[in-house]
Design an enzyme around this catalytic site. Structure first.
Site, PDB file in Angstrom:
ATOM      1  N   GLY A  95      10.306  25.381  -5.419  1.00 32.17           N
ATOM      2  CA  GLY A  95       9.358  26.087  -4.331  1.00 32.17           C
ATOM      3  C   GLY A  95      10.056  26.847  -3.422  1.00 32.17           C
ATOM      4  O   GLY A  95      10.056  27.024  -1.968  1.00 32.17           O
ATOM      5  N   HIS A  96      11.332  26.422  -3.451  1.00 40.09           N
ATOM      6  CA  HIS A  96      12.699  27.038  -2.617  1.00 40.09           C
ATOM      7  C   HIS A  96      13.568  28.277  -2.711  1.00 40.09           C
ATOM      8  O   HIS A  96      14.557  28.661  -3.127  1.00 40.09           O
ATOM      9  CB  HIS A  96      13.568  26.110  -2.425  1.00 40.09           C
ATOM     10  CG  HIS A  96      13.507  24.415  -2.010  1.00 40.09           C
ATOM     11  ND1 HIS A  96      12.418  23.729  -1.265  1.00 40.09           N
ATOM     12  CD2 HIS A  96      13.440  23.239  -2.977  1.00 40.09           C
ATOM     13  CE1 HIS A  96      13.200  23.706  -0.944  1.00 40.09           C
ATOM     14  NE2 HIS A  96      12.573  22.277  -2.386  1.00 40.09           N
ATOM     15  N   ASP A 133      16.621  13.114  -5.769  1.00 38.74           N
ATOM     16  CA  ASP A 133      17.558  14.328  -6.509  1.00 38.74           C
ATOM     17  C   ASP A 133      18.417  13.491  -6.576  1.00 38.74           C
ATOM     18  O   ASP A 133      19.765  13.517  -7.327  1.00 38.74           O
ATOM     19  CB  ASP A 133      18.135  15.473  -6.024  1.00 38.74           C
ATOM     20  CG  ASP A 133      16.319  16.236  -5.487  1.00 38.74           C
ATOM     21  OD1 ASP A 133      15.669  16.313  -5.690  1.00 38.74           O
ATOM     22  OD2 ASP A 133      16.898  17.458  -4.689  1.00 38.74           O
ATOM     23  N   LYS A 141      21.280  18.755  -3.124  1.00 39.01           N
ATOM     24  CA  LYS A 141      21.273  18.872  -1.861  1.00 39.01           C
ATOM     25  C   LYS A 141      20.621  17.195  -2.328  1.00 39.01           C
ATOM     26  O   LYS A 141      20.259  16.666  -2.026  1.00 39.01           O
ATOM     27  CB  LYS A 141      19.866  19.522  -1.428  1.00 39.01           C
ATOM     28  CG  LYS A 141      20.093  20.929  -1.984  1.00 39.01           C
ATOM     29  CD  LYS A 141      18.742  22.148  -1.414  1.00 39.01           C
ATOM     30  CE  LYS A 141      17.860  21.362  -1.990  1.00 39.01           C
ATOM     31  NZ  LYS A 141      17.740  21.687  -3.525  1.00 39.01           N
ATOM     32  N   HIS A 179      10.745  21.137   3.169  1.00 34.15           N
ATOM     33  CA  HIS A 179       9.388  20.859   2.737  1.00 34.15           C
ATOM     34  C   HIS A 179       8.557  20.070   3.510  1.00 34.15           C
ATOM     35  O   HIS A 179       7.530  19.807   3.362  1.00 34.15           O
ATOM     36  CB  HIS A 179       9.564  18.955   1.437  1.00 34.15           C
ATOM     37  CG  HIS A 179      10.763  19.007   1.106  1.00 34.15           C
ATOM     38  ND1 HIS A 179      12.181  18.532   1.207  1.00 34.15           N
ATOM     39  CD2 HIS A 179      11.087  20.417  -0.812  1.00 34.15           C
ATOM     40  CE1 HIS A 179      12.837  19.066   0.314  1.00 34.15           C
ATOM     41  NE2 HIS A 179      12.534  19.757  -0.769  1.00 34.15           N
ATOM     42  N   GLY A 236      13.739  20.658  -6.739  1.00 35.61           N
ATOM     43  CA  GLY A 236      12.610  20.502  -6.512  1.00 35.61           C
ATOM     44  C   GLY A 236      11.999  22.513  -6.166  1.00 35.61           C
ATOM     45  O   GLY A 236      13.038  23.294  -5.521  1.00 35.61           O
TER      46      GLY A 236
END
Lengths: 329, 329
Positions: B56-57, B110, B105, B216, B54
């Protein structure tokens, strides 16, 4: 106040100690008085570049110390000018006999203290004062415009020129020219909290932002309802183009600088918006930088900087650099 | 919600477009389906390394694409797995004929999607699953431990080995070994806000923090009153030393990773505290990294990672790398 610290009183020394340990291959950290020098200073025959200012804008300036950029940086307490004794000790540590160039952001405390230090220096000293902030003509912290993110660009370009053997007068002229060729304006979505104060410097409503924010939370042009990234880019890039008189066809460096609390995801999106507006003004973006370089603790927000480039400035921007924050070439 | 965006719907594409423009010398960005490849891919005869997850990291993972690290990254929507079609397109774009190593991860979405993509690949594919998070044995987003900041270290070390010509089996073994030699735990001082949700994922009182936070915003071990940097370092480093069975005299890499909204000033201070605790356990810190690498949007907080080093891992860590986020050697 929630911060990852032991105490506001020990934060700066602990942080500098950590910085010195992580980057021991690049810098030496002196804790009393506090200053950071490049590992291989002094460099005989090289003009020494020194900058500094209040802490809270990291990686500026300690993160810019190293080959191809600064010879020394003097950190003050958070948002507080360093003192002349720090500056004098740093000058003595890095003086290579070819003179010292101070790069000073235009804030009253910094200007006064660097002037005092310069007067006490034994050799020749020149000063480049950065004042790229388009937001306000006079501020609560300065006479005249504030020095903000273009300082990063001035330090990189002049640092490269000093590394190549430029003399004091030419480096002073180059720094002044790059500053004059640059404009910056920023927005804040949230305030930061100075550790020793313990409370936010200002407050914004949930639908409000500050256009033209200063990097210490000083007021900007006006409080407005939240704007889109595109509308922000349009206003800021337009103001810079007008003020710096950037003409269609000119080459520019575009810097989108985070204030500390805005994720890269948003900064790259804002870059996309700013690049679109710059191209709409006929500018050609030949160099870019996106990230957190001239920050305001954990403030959410960003600034946009445009610098007019030419062949010399572009080559100096590309020249090798080895600091904690910049490493290329 | 206040963010520097045009709309949650366009943010990812605009941000990737900006990323591609700024780093056009290093990467190619494909927007439909979304993936990022290193400029000179495919590299004939080289095992291709692909990661993703995702958004956002950031800078993880797109910021790690380039020489010496990843061949491709597949970004999903914010905190949402990328889809198999993105992964398959990325695999086809970077396949050099020597096999593909996926670095994933450990999150349910994922893992499932990368497995589906691997099954549809024509050539050999291996997967390294990172699960370095010491905080919880099972989480709301994963079976077993979560993969967090050690993923950065796995991607750097395995990326260097792939660049040197390592074969698929040896790279898979190296990645598993580095993951097993690593432990991480983080704290959150504030929540982040997912743009499409518009509201903070969780709330913490003004004197509270979450020990063992997920990237998250998933729950960690417990909510506690704010702790000092030294107390946080003591708990986290102690937990890692116990779990990874780091013995006195061993060499380690110490990573202090910001979650996105904590200034460098605090991260370097936390590094100082963590280094002190690690040395108290008899460890020798031979490599260090401090900054925002595996983030959670604008969350305030940080994680600490320790990885056991040996001569091979140290040499691979030091090996040349040219990505948006890492540039050295």
């Amino acid at each position: 106040m929630k911060k990852l610290i032991n105490s506001p009183d020990t934060l700066l020394a602990e942080s500098l100690a950590g910085f010195g340990a992580v980057h021991a291959d690049i810098v030496n950290v002196n804790l009393d008085p506090m200053f950071v020098t490049r590992k291989d200073a002094p460099r005989a025959g090289k003009v020494a570049l020194i900058s500094g200012g209040g802490t809270g804008h990291e990686p500026m300036h300690a993160g810019f110390v190293g080959m191809g950029m600064l010879d020394a940086a003097c950190p003050g307490q958070v948002f507080t000018s360093p003192t002349p004794d720090q500056m004098i000790a740093a000058m003595e540590a890095v003086d290579g006999g070819a003179g010292i160039l101070l790069i000073v952001k235009n804030y009253a405390g910094d200007v006064m203290n660097f002037e005092m230090a310069a007067e006490m220096a034994s050799g020749p000293v020149e000063t480049v004062l950065t004042n790229d902030d388009e937001a306000v003509e006079e501020s609560t912290h300065s006479q005249g415009r504030r020095g903000v993110a273009a300082t990063v660009i001035v330090e990189k370009i002049v640092g490269a020129a000093a590394e190549r053997g430029g003399d004091l007068a030419s480096l002073k002229a180059l720094g002044d020219a790059v500053n004059a060729a640059s404009g910056t304006m920023g927005v804040a979505l949230t305030s930061c909290t100075v550790p020793a104060a313990g409370l936010p410097t200002f407050t914004l409503a949930e639908d409000e932002m500050e256009m033209g924010i200063g990097i210490h939370g000083e007021p900007g042009r006006r409080r407005v309802a939240m704007m889109t990234a595109s509308a922000i880019a349009e206003e800021i890039v337009g103001a810079i183009v007008d003020d710096v008189k950037l003409a269609s066809g000119e080459e520019v460096l575009l810097l989108v600088n985070g204030m500390g609390g805005t994720p890269l995801l948003e900064l790259y999106g804002l870059y996309d918006a700013a690049a679109r507006v710059a191209k709409g003004h006929g500018l050609t973006i030949t160099r870019s930088l996106v990230g957190n370089y001239c920050t305001s603790l954990e403030m959410a927000g960003a600034s946009i900087t445009l610098t007019r480039l030419d062949a010399e400035r572009t080559a100096l921007w590309d020249a090798p650099v080895r600091t904690a924050a910049f490493h290329w070439g």
